[in-house]
Design a protein around this motif. Structure first.
Motif, PDB file in Angstrom:
ATOM      1  N   LEU A   6       0.957  -1.114   0.000  1.00 56.77           N
ATOM      2  CA  LEU A   6      -0.098  -0.123  -0.073  1.00 56.77           C
ATOM      3  C   LEU A   6       0.826   1.284   0.093  1.00 56.77           C
ATOM      4  O   LEU A   6       2.128   1.349   0.479  1.00 56.77           O
ATOM      5  N   ASN A   7       0.375   2.356  -0.495  1.00 56.91           N
ATOM      6  CA  ASN A   7       1.159   3.609  -0.531  1.00 56.91           C
ATOM      7  C   ASN A   7       1.290   4.383   0.911  1.00 56.91           C
ATOM      8  O   ASN A   7       0.306   3.830   1.663  1.00 56.91           O
ATOM      9  N   LEU A   8       2.143   5.237   1.019  1.00 62.94           N
ATOM     10  CA  LEU A   8       2.138   5.724   2.357  1.00 62.94           C
ATOM     11  C   LEU A   8       0.825   6.403   3.036  1.00 62.94           C
ATOM     12  O   LEU A   8       0.381   6.360   4.009  1.00 62.94           O
ATOM     13  N   ASP A   9       0.091   7.177   1.954  1.00 60.79           N
ATOM     14  CA  ASP A   9      -1.083   7.671   2.697  1.00 60.79           C
ATOM     15  C   ASP A   9      -1.847   6.648   2.952  1.00 60.79           C
ATOM     16  O   ASP A   9      -2.885   6.761   3.858  1.00 60.79           O
ATOM     17  N   GLY A  67     -13.432  19.205  14.388  1.00 62.83           N
ATOM     18  CA  GLY A  67     -12.082  19.979  14.720  1.00 62.83           C
ATOM     19  C   GLY A  67     -11.165  20.303  13.468  1.00 62.83           C
ATOM     20  O   GLY A  67     -10.298  21.226  13.918  1.00 62.83           O
ATOM     21  N   LEU A  68     -11.363  19.742  12.237  1.00 64.78           N
ATOM     22  CA  LEU A  68     -10.524  20.191  11.172  1.00 64.78           C
ATOM     23  C   LEU A  68     -11.269  21.295  10.333  1.00 64.78           C
ATOM     24  O   LEU A  68     -10.713  21.873   9.444  1.00 64.78           O
ATOM     25  N   GLY A  69     -12.483  21.744  10.694  1.00 63.07           N
ATOM     26  CA  GLY A  69     -13.201  22.662  10.308  1.00 63.07           C
ATOM     27  C   GLY A  69     -13.598  22.172   8.632  1.00 63.07           C
ATOM     28  O   GLY A  69     -13.349  23.155   7.954  1.00 63.07           O
ATOM     29  N   ILE A  70     -13.771  21.044   8.430  1.00 63.97           N
ATOM     30  CA  ILE A  70     -14.352  20.410   7.218  1.00 63.97           C
ATOM     31  C   ILE A  70     -15.880  19.803   7.262  1.00 63.97           C
ATOM     32  O   ILE A  70     -15.934  19.336   8.372  1.00 63.97           O
ATOM     33  N   LEU A 120       2.378  13.251  14.100  1.00 59.17           N
ATOM     34  CA  LEU A 120       2.655  12.512  13.089  1.00 59.17           C
ATOM     35  C   LEU A 120       4.174  12.649  12.858  1.00 59.17           C
ATOM     36  O   LEU A 120       4.719  13.806  12.702  1.00 59.17           O
ATOM     37  N   SER A 121       5.054  11.753  13.180  1.00 55.49           N
ATOM     38  CA  SER A 121       6.617  11.825  12.829  1.00 55.49           C
ATOM     39  C   SER A 121       6.906  10.521  12.094  1.00 55.49           C
ATOM     40  O   SER A 121       6.449   9.509  12.197  1.00 55.49           O
ATOM     41  N   ILE A 122       7.643  10.818  10.789  1.00 58.55           N
ATOM     42  CA  ILE A 122       8.303   9.534   9.998  1.00 58.55           C
ATOM     43  C   ILE A 122       9.500   9.832  10.024  1.00 58.55           C
ATOM     44  O   ILE A 122      10.225  10.842   9.811  1.00 58.55           O
ATOM     45  N   LEU A 136      -1.172  14.663   2.304  1.00 58.52           N
ATOM     46  CA  LEU A 136      -0.393  14.235   3.522  1.00 58.52           C
ATOM     47  C   LEU A 136      -0.622  15.476   4.700  1.00 58.52           C
ATOM     48  O   LEU A 136      -0.683  15.007   5.831  1.00 58.52           O
ATOM     49  N   SER A 137      -0.495  16.473   4.366  1.00 53.64           N
ATOM     50  CA  SER A 137      -0.691  17.586   5.260  1.00 53.64           C
ATOM     51  C   SER A 137      -2.119  17.591   6.055  1.00 53.64           C
ATOM     52  O   SER A 137      -2.204  17.560   7.242  1.00 53.64           O
ATOM     53  N   PHE A 138      -3.165  17.041   5.322  1.00 58.60           N
ATOM     54  CA  PHE A 138      -4.416  16.720   5.854  1.00 58.60           C
ATOM     55  C   PHE A 138      -4.432  15.669   6.829  1.00 58.60           C
ATOM     56  O   PHE A 138      -4.768  15.871   8.263  1.00 58.60           O
ATOM     57  N   ILE A 139      -3.467  14.490   6.682  1.00 58.24           N
ATOM     58  CA  ILE A 139      -3.476  13.392   7.351  1.00 58.24           C
ATOM     59  C   ILE A 139      -2.572  13.923   8.640  1.00 58.24           C
ATOM     60  O   ILE A 139      -2.864  13.667   9.912  1.00 58.24           O
ATOM     61  N   GLU A 140      -1.555  14.719   8.617  1.00 55.32           N
ATOM     62  CA  GLU A 140      -0.783  15.223   9.594  1.00 55.32           C
ATOM     63  C   GLU A 140      -1.499  15.931  10.711  1.00 55.32           C
ATOM     64  O   GLU A 140      -1.596  15.858  11.736  1.00 55.32           O
TER      65      GLU A 140
END
Length: 143
Positions: free
Chosen positions: A78-81, A105-108, A139-141, A125-129
């Protein structure tokens, strides 16, 4: 959280007497598909794994870590996201976050959370973060 545990899911591809192929996931024994060629079987294995995981998402069930591949298994990578989405969804279930809570919480809009969590759709990825941060799981990779 070790995302690599959600990145590689093994499947067993077996050639049938009629030269077609049966695909069976190692994590979910009841998840089976068929293909006419080996190449088609490998492509269908990816769809099979992502479809099962998306179904588990819809049923609000935890996604298990991938089992260890056996000799001759085909491994769906699977890809990272997608791996991050699995980790995110598991946290949501474990800590009882509803999609509506995360959306607020994310305003969406809540409908966007469903789209963001779909493994077949690419997600920024910024959304996931931001989602991990909202749930107090920064999140830390690392390599």
């Amino acid at each position: 959280m070790d995302i690599s545990k959600y990145k590689f899911y093994p499947v067993k591809i077996m050639e049938n007497p009629d030269k077609t192929f049966t695909i069976q996931t190692r994590n979910w024994k009841g998840a089976i598909s068929e293909a006419k060629t080996l190449e088609e079987a490998k492509k269908m294995a990816i769809d099979l794994v992502t479809d099962v995981i998306n179904s588990l998402f819809d049923e609000n069930k935890l996604i298990p870590e991938a089992v260890t591949a056996q000799k001759d298994d085909f491994v769906v990578e699977l890809n990272l996201d997608a791996a991050l989405k699995i980790g995110l969804k598991n946290i949501m279930i474990e800590e009882r976050y509803r999609k509506a809570d995360l959306a607020k919480g994310l305003g969406i809009a809540p409908q966007r959370i469903t789209t963001f969590l779909n493994l077949k759709k690419s997600t920024n990825l910024s959304f996931i973060e931001k989602a991990f941060a909202y749930m107090k799981r920064p999140l830390s990779i690392s390599a």
